[in-house]
Motif scaffolding. Structure first.
Motif, short mmCIF file in Angstrom:
data_model
loop_
_atom_site.label_atom_id
_atom_site.label_comp_id
_atom_site.label_asym_id
_atom_site.label_seq_id
_atom_site.Cartn_x
_atom_site.Cartn_y
_atom_site.Cartn_z
N ASP A 97 0.83 -1.21 0.00
CA ASP A 97 0.00 0.00 0.00
C ASP A 97 0.86 1.26 0.00
O ASP A 97 0.58 2.23 -0.71
CB ASP A 97 -0.90 0.04 1.24
CG ASP A 97 -2.07 -0.93 1.14
OD1 ASP A 97 -2.23 -1.57 0.08
OD2 ASP A 97 -2.83 -1.04 2.12
N CYS A 164 -4.18 -5.88 -11.60
CA CYS A 164 -4.17 -6.71 -10.40
C CYS A 164 -4.36 -8.16 -10.84
O CYS A 164 -5.43 -8.53 -11.30
CB CYS A 164 -5.30 -6.27 -9.49
SG CYS A 164 -5.32 -7.08 -7.89
N ASN A 168 -8.14 -8.98 -7.18
CA ASN A 168 -8.94 -8.86 -5.97
C ASN A 168 -10.09 -7.92 -6.30
O ASN A 168 -9.81 -6.82 -6.76
CB ASN A 168 -8.05 -8.29 -4.85
CG ASN A 168 -8.76 -8.16 -3.53
OD1 ASN A 168 -9.93 -8.51 -3.41
ND2 ASN A 168 -8.06 -7.63 -2.54
N ASP A 195 0.11 -5.79 -9.99
CA ASP A 195 -0.05 -6.04 -8.56
C ASP A 195 -0.22 -7.54 -8.38
O ASP A 195 -1.27 -8.09 -8.66
CB ASP A 195 -1.24 -5.26 -8.01
CG ASP A 195 -1.38 -5.41 -6.49
OD1 ASP A 195 -0.78 -6.35 -5.92
OD2 ASP A 195 -2.09 -4.59 -5.88
C1 LIG Z 1 -3.69 -7.45 0.21
C2 LIG Z 1 -3.33 -6.78 -1.05
C3 LIG Z 1 -2.17 -6.03 -1.15
C4 LIG Z 1 -1.19 -6.02 -0.02
O1 LIG Z 1 -1.14 -4.88 0.65
P1 LIG Z 1 -0.06 -4.70 1.81
O2 LIG Z 1 -0.07 -3.24 1.95
O3 LIG Z 1 1.25 -5.24 1.31
O4 LIG Z 1 -0.57 -5.45 2.99
C5 LIG Z 1 -1.85 -5.43 -2.36
N1 LIG Z 1 -2.65 -5.57 -3.43
C6 LIG Z 1 -3.76 -6.31 -3.36
C7 LIG Z 1 -4.58 -6.49 -4.57
C8 LIG Z 1 -4.14 -6.92 -2.18
O5 LIG Z 1 -5.27 -7.63 -2.12
#
Ligand SMILES: *Cc1c(COP(=O)(O)O)cnc(C)c1O
Length: 367
Positions: A97, A164, A168, A195
């Motif tokens: 993030d 992504c 997600n 990602d």
């Molecule tokens: C969980 C997730 C992250 C990871 O975020 P962190 O900040 O590393 O915990 C990044 N991208 C996606 C799509 C996620 O679902």
């Protein structure tokens, strides 16, 4: 909101939709007076952290009065070998993030355009909007990124495209062939962010490794994390691999000591704990198979996943299903925030969590 804030705050903050994180277990316990709660809402590893990481952490607790190594030297050295990259191609962040935010701070001017799939990870829109970007959300097709439509959306204002993969909240992956084709349509001055937070979970034979496009000399960024399969979400650590050029630019906006000392130590140990990674993959694979079978028996439609969560259609108002599951001590994510009002996103748990979730869901849907 006071007149003071309206007048003095940056206009961009009023364009932000507040992020709704998965409910923390403690909060649900407090609110409902429930003791035994399982969280299947934020895609954390049901196996927990690597035992080796825990041991390394114990051994280093008496050093936390020191600032961390702001260059993450040992972790970087290890990751460079692990990934087969050069040492100036890597940045570590306080979770991926943070890296997503640093990237827009580095590249986005007001009015620049960014492209992402819809629905996809909400951080892309959030971080880009803060910087005043115009967000182009391209609807998924069959729950998958519509890469031709994303390529069509490119204009001379496009700065960043977020891909992504696996996506997600849908868990779908685009294939190498599809991405190859897509990349031929992306101009060189547009950055593509792969990602790959769920990279380690994917079971496709034709999964496109973002690092390959980097090797071809493209302006791509590959983002991965220790929050998911490595089980270190609470420590906040992730990394990105890109060109030395982009690394040097992003480093300009990065705070010193952005990655805490314990996170660096745990990540280093977790990376070497192959047994833990393999056990996590196995648990996920078995959990997926079990959940698919049970969904089939219940006649529920679901999206086959390449990640550690499943997007499933309950056929009912997901907010009601969420509430009823929560009363039974099971926390999941609702699909309405992603534009699917009857869907839920459930993290694949360990076998007892999966069974308990299925039992609760059956009781709710039969009632
Ligand atoms: C969980 C997730 C992250 C990871 O975020 P962190 O900040 O590393 O915990 C990044 N991208 C996606 C799509 C996620 O679902």
């Amino acid at each position: 909101m006071s007149d003071f804030i309206k007048k003095q705050a940056r206009a961009e903050i009023f364009d932000l939709k507040p992020y709704t994180p998965g409910k923390p277990v403690e909060e649900v316990k407090r609110e409902l007076g429930l003791e035994d709660i399982i969280k299947m809402a934020s895609n954390e590893n049901p196996l927990g952290p690597s035992p080796q990481a825990i041991e390394a952490l114990r051994d280093s607790l008496n050093t936390i009065h020191f600032y961390p190594d702001s260059n993450c030297f040992y972790l970087k050295q290890r990751l460079i070998t692990f990934l087969g990259i050069q040492d100036n191609q890597l940045m570590i962040g306080n979770g991926s993030d943070e890296l997503l935010k640093l990237l827009v701070e580095t590249f986005i001017n007001r009015g620049d355009e960014v492209i992402f799939g819809s629905p996809s990870f909400s951080e892309y829109e959030f971080t880009a909007t803060i910087m005043g970007a115009k967000c182009i959300a391209v609807p998924l097709i069959d729950f998958k990124h519509d890469l031709p439509a994303m390529a069509d959306a490119i204009t001379d204002k496009t700065k960043i495209i977020y891909l992504c993969n696996p996506n997600n909240p849908t868990g779908t992956a685009v294939s190498r062939e599809e991405v190859d084709e897509f990349m031929t349509r992306v101009p060189d001055d547009v950055i593509v962010i792969f990602d790959e937070a769920y990279f380690e979970y994917n079971e496709c034979s034709d999964f496109p490794n973002g690092l390959d496009y980097l090797q071809q000399g493209r302006n791509v960024i590959v983002s991965r994390t220790f929050s998911k399969i490595y089980g270190l979400a609470g420590l906040r650590i992730g990394y990105m691999v890109t060109t030395p050029d982009i690394v040097a630019a992003v480093e300009r906006v990065t705070e010193p000591f952005n990655v805490n000392l314990l996170a660096q130590i745990a990540a280093l140990a977790a990376l070497d704990d192959n047994d833990h990674v393999e056990a996590s993959q196995k648990m996920n694979s078995e959990g997926k198979a079990y959940l698919y079978t049970e969904f089939d028996k219940m006649g529920l439609k679901y999206v086959p996943t390449e990640a550690n969560f499943i997007f499933v259609d309950t056929g009912q108002d997901c907010k009601e299903v969420f509430k009823k599951l929560m009363l039974k001590g099971v926390i999941i994510r609702t699909g309405d925030i992603f534009g699917y009002p009857t869907y839920i996103r459930v993290t694949v748990g360990n076998s007892s969590e999966n069974q308990r979730f299925i039992k609760a869901l059956q009781e709710i849907l039969e009632a």
